[in-house]
Scaffold this motif. Structure first.
Motif, PDB file in Angstrom:
ATOM      1  N   THR A  37       0.767  -1.028  -0.045  1.00 45.31           N
ATOM      2  CA  THR A  37      -0.159  -0.024  -0.122  1.00 45.31           C
ATOM      3  C   THR A  37       0.931   1.114  -0.053  1.00 45.31           C
ATOM      4  N   ILE A  38       0.662   1.950  -0.886  1.00 46.22           N
ATOM      5  CA  ILE A  38       1.311   3.430  -0.927  1.00 46.22           C
ATOM      6  C   ILE A  38       0.475   4.341  -0.027  1.00 46.22           C
ATOM      7  N   SER A  39       1.064   4.379   1.100  1.00 43.17           N
ATOM      8  CA  SER A  39       0.499   5.520   2.432  1.00 43.17           C
ATOM      9  C   SER A  39       1.037   6.831   2.273  1.00 43.17           C
ATOM     10  N   ASP A  67       9.078   1.450  -3.656  1.00 43.42           N
ATOM     11  CA  ASP A  67       9.850   0.413  -3.102  1.00 43.42           C
ATOM     12  C   ASP A  67       8.709  -0.666  -3.126  1.00 43.42           C
ATOM     13  N   LEU A  68       8.755  -1.689  -4.190  1.00 44.14           N
ATOM     14  CA  LEU A  68       7.370  -2.511  -4.331  1.00 44.14           C
ATOM     15  C   LEU A  68       7.674  -3.576  -3.099  1.00 44.14           C
ATOM     16  N   ALA A  69       8.433  -3.681  -2.344  1.00 40.98           N
ATOM     17  CA  ALA A  69       8.532  -4.395  -1.249  1.00 40.98           C
ATOM     18  C   ALA A  69       7.724  -3.861  -0.116  1.00 40.98           C
ATOM     19  N   SER A  70       7.931  -2.496   0.225  1.00 37.93           N
ATOM     20  CA  SER A  70       7.051  -1.759   1.262  1.00 37.93           C
ATOM     21  C   SER A  70       6.093  -0.736   0.968  1.00 37.93           C
ATOM     22  N   GLY A  71       6.235  -0.400  -0.278  1.00 36.10           N
ATOM     23  CA  GLY A  71       5.161   0.779  -0.738  1.00 36.10           C
ATOM     24  C   GLY A  71       5.879   2.203  -0.134  1.00 36.10           C
ATOM     25  N   ASP A  72       6.966   2.051   0.504  1.00 35.62           N
ATOM     26  CA  ASP A  72       7.409   3.405   0.826  1.00 35.62           C
ATOM     27  C   ASP A  72       7.958   4.208  -0.723  1.00 35.62           C
ATOM     28  N   VAL A  73       7.816   5.620  -0.493  1.00 31.64           N
ATOM     29  CA  VAL A  73       8.359   6.351  -1.423  1.00 31.64           C
ATOM     30  C   VAL A  73      10.117   6.525  -0.924  1.00 31.64           C
TER      31      VAL A  73
END
Length: 348
Positions: free
Chosen positions: A40-42, A78-84
């Motif tokens: 999830t992109i939060s 990052d597709l493993a965490s959704g982090d920018v």
């Protein structure tokens, strides 16, 4: 037509269109196989993700961008965490960016969104692939035009092992695939060439597979698999519940990531269904002849192969609602004209 009447017509038609979309989306969501988000992109800076491209140089990295009304920024995800993990600020004035495509180290940014089909400043921007960094960069701006005049576009595809760039128009019927070569781009507007028509309705994004053997086209309720050799539809599948499906990118030749607009937007991994026999005739493939108005009614995109009677009923009901809305508008306009004519006679 009086401008006021034109605005009223557009409003009713858009309302009717939304009725069709909502009916179809609700059905597709009800039938979709449950799926958990990949990530999830939060990040609060990413709330209107409208383009997605997966890096081929840096495993597990993707790029996205917000659409109209936002800063000219590209976010590395990052597709493993959704982090920018990086933000690239582009020295440009974006108006409505709707799609991204990545090829050979160049990230293509499509400022081609045009909901009202009125823009004369659509363009493709090119920057070096940003990677996991934060920086400000310049961009090459290439103005582009569509062969039939302004139209809304939300999909940009970069064919691998080629210099071809393809856009797909977002239309209720008769959607088109349009192509341009990188070698044709420059400071003067380059005009796309039609390569196919009668593609699925309301395409919000698209992508080529890494091996170039297939194309994925995304709509609000379904994912379509297309053979780029003749642009025939060879498969379709329903989407898991998404607020507003807007992005798709391949992570492998048979696997895609699908994303949504909105806060806390999920990225969901889907495996494409094995390709069955073509679901219908190929899309109408354009020739070198001058563009003319079609002489036959556009062919609606085929329904998913597993669609039952209930599905068809709801979709037809949606179309019926659209017809009712348009009919109501026609009746209203006729009544208004009659009243107006009566008033003029009374004044005289």
């Amino acid at each position: 037509m009086n401008p006021r009447h034109t605005r009223q017509l557009m409003f009713v038609l858009l309302t009717a269109l939304m009725l069709v979309v909502v009916a179809a989306a609700l059905l597709d969501r009800a039938e979709a196989t449950p799926s958990q988000p990949r990530v999830t992109i939060s990040d609060p800076r990413v709330t209107e993700s409208s383009g997605l491209a997966v890096s081929t140089d840096e495993p597990g990295l993707a790029y996205t961008v917000n659409d109209s009304g936002n800063a000219a920024e590209v976010f590395a995800i990052d597709l493993a965490s959704g982090d920018v993990v990086g933000v690239t600020t582009v020295r440009a004035q974006f108006r409505d960016v709707e799609a991204l495509a990545l090829r050979d180290g160049t990230l293509w940014i499509a400022d081609v969104g045009d909901n009202r089909a009125e823009r004369d400043d659509t363009a493709l921007y090119a920057i070096d692939e940003p990677g996991r960094r934060t920086a400000t960069v310049g961009a090459e701006r290439h103005p582009v035009r569509l062969p039939g005049g302004p139209a809304d576009v939300e999909a940009l595809l970069a064919a691998p092992d080629s210099d071809e760039l393809v856009v797909v128009t977002k239309a209720l019927a008769g959607a088109e695939a349009l192509s341009v070569r990188e070698s044709e781009l420059g400071r003067e507007p380059a005009t796309f060439t039609r390569v196919a028509t009668d593609l699925p309705a309301l395409v919000t994004d698209g992508a080529f597979s890494p091996d170039g053997s297939r194309v994925a086209l995304l709509s609000y309720g379904a994912l379509w698999t297309v053979d780029p050799a003749d642009w025939s539809i060879v498969g379709s599948q329903s989407l898991p519940p998404l607020r507003q499906a807007e992005t798709v990118a391949f992570t492998a030749d048979d696997t895609v990531v699908v994303g949504s607009e909105g806060e806390d937007s999920p990225l969901v991994t889907l495996t494409l269904d094995p390709e069955p026999a073509s679901l219908g005739s190929p899309a109408t493939v354009a020739t070198d002849q001058p563009a003319t108005e079609p002489t036959t009614e556009p062919t609606a995109a085929p329904a998913p192969a597993d669609e039952g009677d209930g599905s068809r009923a709801i979709r037809l009901g949606g179309v019926g609602l659209a017809g009712v809305a348009v009919g109501a508008l026609a009746a209203w306009r006729l009544r208004s004209r009659t009243r107006s004519a009566g008033s003029r006679r009374a004044i005289r």
